[in-house]
Design a protein around this motif. Sequence first.
Motif, mmCIF file in Angstrom:
data_model
loop_
_atom_site.group_PDB
_atom_site.id
_atom_site.type_symbol
_atom_site.label_atom_id
_atom_site.label_comp_id
_atom_site.label_asym_id
_atom_site.label_seq_id
_atom_site.Cartn_x
_atom_site.Cartn_y
_atom_site.Cartn_z
ATOM 1 N N VAL A 285 0.850 -1.205 0.000
ATOM 2 C CA VAL A 285 0.000 0.000 0.000
ATOM 3 C C VAL A 285 0.877 1.244 0.000
ATOM 4 O O VAL A 285 0.675 2.174 -0.777
ATOM 5 N N ASN A 286 1.864 1.273 0.892
ATOM 6 C CA ASN A 286 2.752 2.431 1.024
ATOM 7 C C ASN A 286 4.187 1.949 1.220
ATOM 8 O O ASN A 286 4.573 1.579 2.332
ATOM 9 N N PRO A 287 4.981 1.955 0.166
ATOM 10 C CA PRO A 287 6.372 1.480 0.278
ATOM 11 C C PRO A 287 7.209 2.280 1.273
ATOM 12 O O PRO A 287 8.236 1.791 1.752
ATOM 13 N N ALA A 288 6.787 3.500 1.592
ATOM 14 C CA ALA A 288 7.525 4.318 2.563
ATOM 15 C C ALA A 288 7.263 3.892 4.002
ATOM 16 O O ALA A 288 7.868 4.428 4.931
ATOM 17 N N LYS A 289 6.324 2.949 4.183
ATOM 18 C CA LYS A 289 6.030 2.387 5.504
ATOM 19 C C LYS A 289 5.538 3.452 6.488
ATOM 20 O O LYS A 289 5.931 3.482 7.655
ATOM 21 N N GLY A 290 4.696 4.333 5.990
ATOM 22 C CA GLY A 290 4.133 5.374 6.842
ATOM 23 C C GLY A 290 2.644 5.516 6.631
ATOM 24 O O GLY A 290 2.043 4.844 5.784
ATOM 25 N N VAL A 291 2.058 6.384 7.417
ATOM 26 C CA VAL A 291 0.648 6.752 7.253
ATOM 27 C C VAL A 291 0.583 8.265 7.128
ATOM 28 O O VAL A 291 1.509 8.968 7.567
ATOM 29 N N PRO A 292 -0.470 8.759 6.503
ATOM 30 C CA PRO A 292 -1.619 8.040 5.952
ATOM 31 C C PRO A 292 -1.362 7.559 4.530
ATOM 32 O O PRO A 292 -0.415 7.979 3.871
ATOM 33 N N ALA A 293 -2.254 6.684 4.095
ATOM 34 C CA ALA A 293 -2.379 6.338 2.683
ATOM 35 C C ALA A 293 -3.873 6.359 2.373
ATOM 36 O O ALA A 293 -4.690 6.005 3.224
ATOM 37 N N LEU A 294 -4.210 6.799 1.190
ATOM 38 C CA LEU A 294 -5.616 6.900 0.796
ATOM 39 C C LEU A 294 -5.843 6.058 -0.442
ATOM 40 O O LEU A 294 -5.179 6.239 -1.467
#
Length: 210
Positions: free
Chosen positions: A46-55
């Motif tokens: 979902v998010n390769p940067a391993k952070g939040v948020p993702a939409l």
Amino acid sequence: MILYSYWRSTTSYRVRAALNLKGIAYEQRAVDLVAGDQRTPDYMAVNPAKGVPALELEDGTLLTQSLAILDYLDARQPEPPLLPAEPLLRARVLAVAHSIALDIHPVNNLRVLGHLMGHFDATSEDARAWMCHWMTEGLTAVEALLPTRADFAFTEAPGLADLCITAQCYNAHRWGLSLDPFPKIARVEAACLALPEIRAAAPEAQPDAP
């Protein structure tokens, strides 16, 4: 829409507030940053940067980085606007938002604290001192950038600067940093928290809050 967020994440707080203000329906999926959910293969897809948020949009498109997500939401649904149209005022709003999102937040997050404590033997008190030092530096600059008003940062309704300020104030309270030296910032936070849409976005109101 699906918002991947963590209840205490100030970046997630910004996006939740914007979605609420714009009346955009969304489902939340919790990513427990303390438990390490962000490092699982499923979430890294979902998010390769391993952070939040993702939409996640209705067609499955994934967006990351809170400021990019907020920019998308403002383009998709311009009312109410997060940024003013007038160029000079827009630049001033962005300067405050960037001071928080790009100056304070990168050195005031869980990854940085984990590295300091795991590799440099920082204690819990060291971590608190680190957080408060960089917040004080950044908020001092933000306070100087804000005009003297009675309510929101620059306009008659909350915008991008207000959402960034309010989320950062949550972190200040969490780490025991007084806002007494920052009356303009405290005024913006109070004006924002008077709105039910922003109160509903606050960390303690989230379904994954303990």
